[in-house]
Scaffold this motif. Structure first.
Motif, PDB file in Angstrom:
ATOM      1  N   ALA A   1      -3.207  -7.254  37.613  1.00 23.68           N
ATOM      2  CA  ALA A   1      -2.656  -6.211  38.479  1.00 23.68           C
ATOM      3  C   ALA A   1      -1.129  -6.211  38.448  1.00 23.68           C
ATOM      4  O   ALA A   1      -0.495  -5.168  38.537  1.00 23.68           O
ATOM      5  N   ASP A   2      -0.541  -7.386  38.338  1.00 21.92           N
ATOM      6  CA  ASP A   2       0.912  -7.575  38.474  1.00 21.92           C
ATOM      7  C   ASP A   2       1.459  -8.170  37.206  1.00 21.92           C
ATOM      8  O   ASP A   2       1.561  -9.355  37.079  1.00 21.92           O
ATOM      9  N   ASN A   3       1.850  -7.396  36.219  1.00 24.14           N
ATOM     10  CA  ASN A   3       1.874  -5.946  36.272  1.00 24.14           C
ATOM     11  C   ASN A   3       1.254  -5.374  35.000  1.00 24.14           C
ATOM     12  O   ASN A   3       1.251  -4.163  34.775  1.00 24.14           O
TER      13      ASN A   3
ATOM     14  N   SER B   1      -4.782  -9.954  45.194  1.00 29.82           N
ATOM     15  CA  SER B   1      -4.389 -11.370  45.162  1.00 29.82           C
ATOM     16  C   SER B   1      -3.222 -11.616  44.203  1.00 29.82           C
ATOM     17  O   SER B   1      -3.188 -12.598  43.463  1.00 29.82           O
ATOM     18  N   GLN B   2      -2.274 -10.731  44.296  1.00 28.31           N
ATOM     19  CA  GLN B   2      -1.060 -10.806  43.481  1.00 28.31           C
ATOM     20  C   GLN B   2      -0.366 -12.149  43.727  1.00 28.31           C
ATOM     21  O   GLN B   2      -0.207 -12.552  44.875  1.00 28.31           O
ATOM     22  N   HIS B   3       0.026 -12.813  42.693  1.00 30.73           N
ATOM     23  CA  HIS B   3       0.708 -14.115  42.741  1.00 30.73           C
ATOM     24  C   HIS B   3      -0.219 -15.262  43.154  1.00 30.73           C
ATOM     25  O   HIS B   3       0.162 -16.423  43.059  1.00 30.73           O
ATOM     26  N   GLY B   4      -1.418 -14.995  43.642  1.00 32.08           N
ATOM     27  CA  GLY B   4      -2.313 -16.055  44.097  1.00 32.08           C
ATOM     28  C   GLY B   4      -3.382 -16.347  43.068  1.00 32.08           C
ATOM     29  O   GLY B   4      -3.381 -15.784  41.964  1.00 32.08           O
TER      30      GLY B   4
ATOM     31  N   GLU C   1      11.411 -10.652  32.942  1.00 35.32           N
ATOM     32  CA  GLU C   1      11.794 -11.657  33.942  1.00 35.32           C
ATOM     33  C   GLU C   1      11.717 -11.131  35.366  1.00 35.32           C
ATOM     34  O   GLU C   1      12.432 -11.606  36.245  1.00 35.32           O
ATOM     35  N   GLU C   2      10.812 -10.190  35.597  1.00 36.67           N
ATOM     36  CA  GLU C   2      10.702  -9.621  36.947  1.00 36.67           C
ATOM     37  C   GLU C   2      10.267 -10.672  37.943  1.00 36.67           C
ATOM     38  O   GLU C   2      10.735 -10.705  39.080  1.00 36.67           O
ATOM     39  N   GLU C   3       9.370 -11.548  37.498  1.00 32.61           N
ATOM     40  CA  GLU C   3       8.818 -12.530  38.437  1.00 32.61           C
ATOM     41  C   GLU C   3       9.808 -13.639  38.783  1.00 32.61           C
ATOM     42  O   GLU C   3       9.533 -14.477  39.638  1.00 32.61           O
ATOM     43  N   ILE C   4      10.947 -13.670  38.105  1.00 29.30           N
ATOM     44  CA  ILE C   4      11.990 -14.615  38.527  1.00 29.30           C
ATOM     45  C   ILE C   4      13.207 -13.836  39.031  1.00 29.30           C
ATOM     46  O   ILE C   4      14.335 -14.330  39.007  1.00 29.30           O
TER      47      ILE C   4
HETATM   48 ZN    ZN Z   1       4.834 -10.058  40.923  1.00 26.63          ZN
END
Ligand code: ZN
Length: 469
Positions: A124-126, A429-432, A158-161
């Motif tokens: 989902a992400d992303n 459950s994005q990031h989980g 690098e969106e997640e950082i």
């Molecule tokens: Zn994210």
């Protein structure tokens, strides 16, 4: 499909039919994509996946390039030459770290389908959401050999950082990224499960206040009331920064807060925020101040000052009668349009200088500016129509969301309206552990991009570059 398709031109219905027929193939291709780790936090697989998705974008008929940055490469693709406006799609090919041991039911990088959902890190992400957009472009080109409007795609690695390369990249590549509208499909839809449109984010600014006293903790009987007391100093400083009505009392704090237009307020009023359920779920009795503002207003268009952490002295069992040598507060401010992080930090510093010059103030982390696209932007309506046509439901219109994303690089640096159109289930459950995307939302994401391209093709406006309103 849905009952509003009577309004959809035959040429677009043809694309939608193609999409419907290819569901299985699309799912298989998404599985291939999400089985490849691209964890920006560790760097694992990031460059490989940049090449992989660049190649897939080339396969579907975009002119592509990998643009090097000081960090992970940006993946860029475009198909221009059509009449009509230019749509820039922004997404990210990196993912959050994931380990089977974190509570996943199956391996995060061995995607599986259970109960109509694809479970994988990045589903989902992303990856799933921007892959859906790419498949819509592919389907349009396969059916008609051309797109109804110009399309550019930018995928960040690098969106997640925190997208550290984006501000400089966008600054440097204004021409490459020139567009009339930016659309971002990321994150979950409205908690109600209905589709949503969001027009902005709040900014964020972090800082630390540090009060120091003697060079060691002291006996409170011998030294209390004699030696400096950093805890009281800090608490008293904090009390000068916000009053009991929830009003931030730092000089000039609200000067640049841009009021919402009547249309913006009307949209806020329509949001169904269930305060009773909120209190029940989170087990609190009373909302915080400022109570004269609605919850929606406070979440979306009003700035806050939060003490994130307060540390001093002893907090073990019983009592320790000591006077601590220092006290620290970590704070963050959520900024709203048109506050600016540098300006607000200067005001915080001036406030501390005036009220407690011996307390040090230090800015923490990278700040983010707020971003707001006006609700009367001419692009809100075509996006709304596209969602209704593809999904058969009216979207919930959020003038903004409470969190922070670096959308200002589009709205401010490029001067382009930016609309968030998430196409992922609310319980993703994005990031989980067990991140997932329902196949229904994956397909809705493809259909929504098909109808969006078609809607924009009807739009007469053409790209006139940065600075346009
Ligand atoms: Zn994210």
């Amino acid at each position: 499909m849905n009952d509003v398709q009577g309004d959809i031109p035959a040429s677009v219905l043809e694309v939608l039919r193609c999409v419907q027929e290819r569901e299985q193939e699309y799912v298989d291709r998404l599985i291939d994509y999400v089985s490849r780790p691209s964890v920006s936090a560790s760097g694992e697989g990031v460059v490989d996946v940049a090449h992989y998705i660049r190649d897939r974008m080339r396969d579907i008929g975009l002119d592509t390039e990998l643009v090097p940055t000081a960090g992970a490469p940006m993946v860029f693709g475009q198909r221009t030459g059509a009449a009509g406006p230019t749509l820039l799609l922004y997404g990210h090919y990196d993912v959050q770290p994931a380990d089977f041991k974190d509570g996943w039911t199956s391996d995060p990088f061995k995607p599986v389908i259970r109960d109509g959902r694809i479970y994988a890190r990045g589903a989902a992400d992303n990856k799933g959401q921007h892959f859906a957009q790419l498949l819509a472009i592919e389907a349009f080109l396969a059916c008609h050999g051309q797109l109804p409007c110009n399309v550019k795609v930018l995928l960040d690695g690098e969106e997640e950082i925190g997208s550290p390369q984006m501000p400089a990249f966008v600054e440097e590549h204004g021409d490459l990224l020139r567009a009339d509208l930016v659309v971002i499909s990321d994150g979950p839809v409205d908690p109600s499960g209905r589709p949503m449109i969001s027009l902005g984010v709040r900014g964020a600014l972090g800082f630390e206040l540090r009060a120091t006293g003697a060079n060691a903790d002291l006996h409170s009987g011998h030294w209390g009331g004699v030696a400096p007391d950093p805890v009281w100093d800090l608490v008293q400083l904090l009390a000068t920064m916000k009053d009991i009505r929830g009003h931030v009392t730092i000089d000039g704090f609200y000067d640049d807060v841009q009021p919402l237009t009547p249309a913006g307020h009307a949209a806020l009023d329509k949001l169904e925020i269930d305060v009773t359920a909120m209190k029940r779920d989170l087990e609190f009795d009373e909302l915080a101040e400022p109570r004269d503002r609605s919850v929606a207003e406070r979440r979306v268009v009003w700035p806050t000052l939060t003490v994130n952490g307060l540390h001093a002295g002893y907090d073990g069992p019983g009592l320790k009668s000591a006077l601590p040598r220092q006290a620290v507060a970590k704070c963050d401010i959520r900024l709203v349009e048109a506050q600016r992080a540098d300006d607000i930090f200067a005001k915080v510093r001036a406030h501390v200088q005036q009220h407690a010059p011996h307390i040090t103030v230090e800015r923490l982390g990278g700040s983010m500016e707020p971003s707001r696209t006006p609700i009367d932007s001419p692009y809100v309506e075509p996006v709304r129509r596209a969602i209704v046509a593809a999904q058969g439901q009216e979207p919930v219109l959020w003038p903004g969301i409470g969190g922070s994303l670096p959308l200002y690089v589009f709205t401010r640096t490029l001067g382009v309206p930016t609309i968030q159109v998430p196409c992922g289930n609310a319980d993703q459950s994005q990031h989980g552990p067990d991140e997932n995307l329902t196949l229904a939302w994956f397909m809705a994401g493809i259909r929504t991009t098909v109808t969006l391209l078609a809607e924009l093709g009807q739009h007469e406006d053409t790209c006139s570059g940065p600075g346009r309103e």
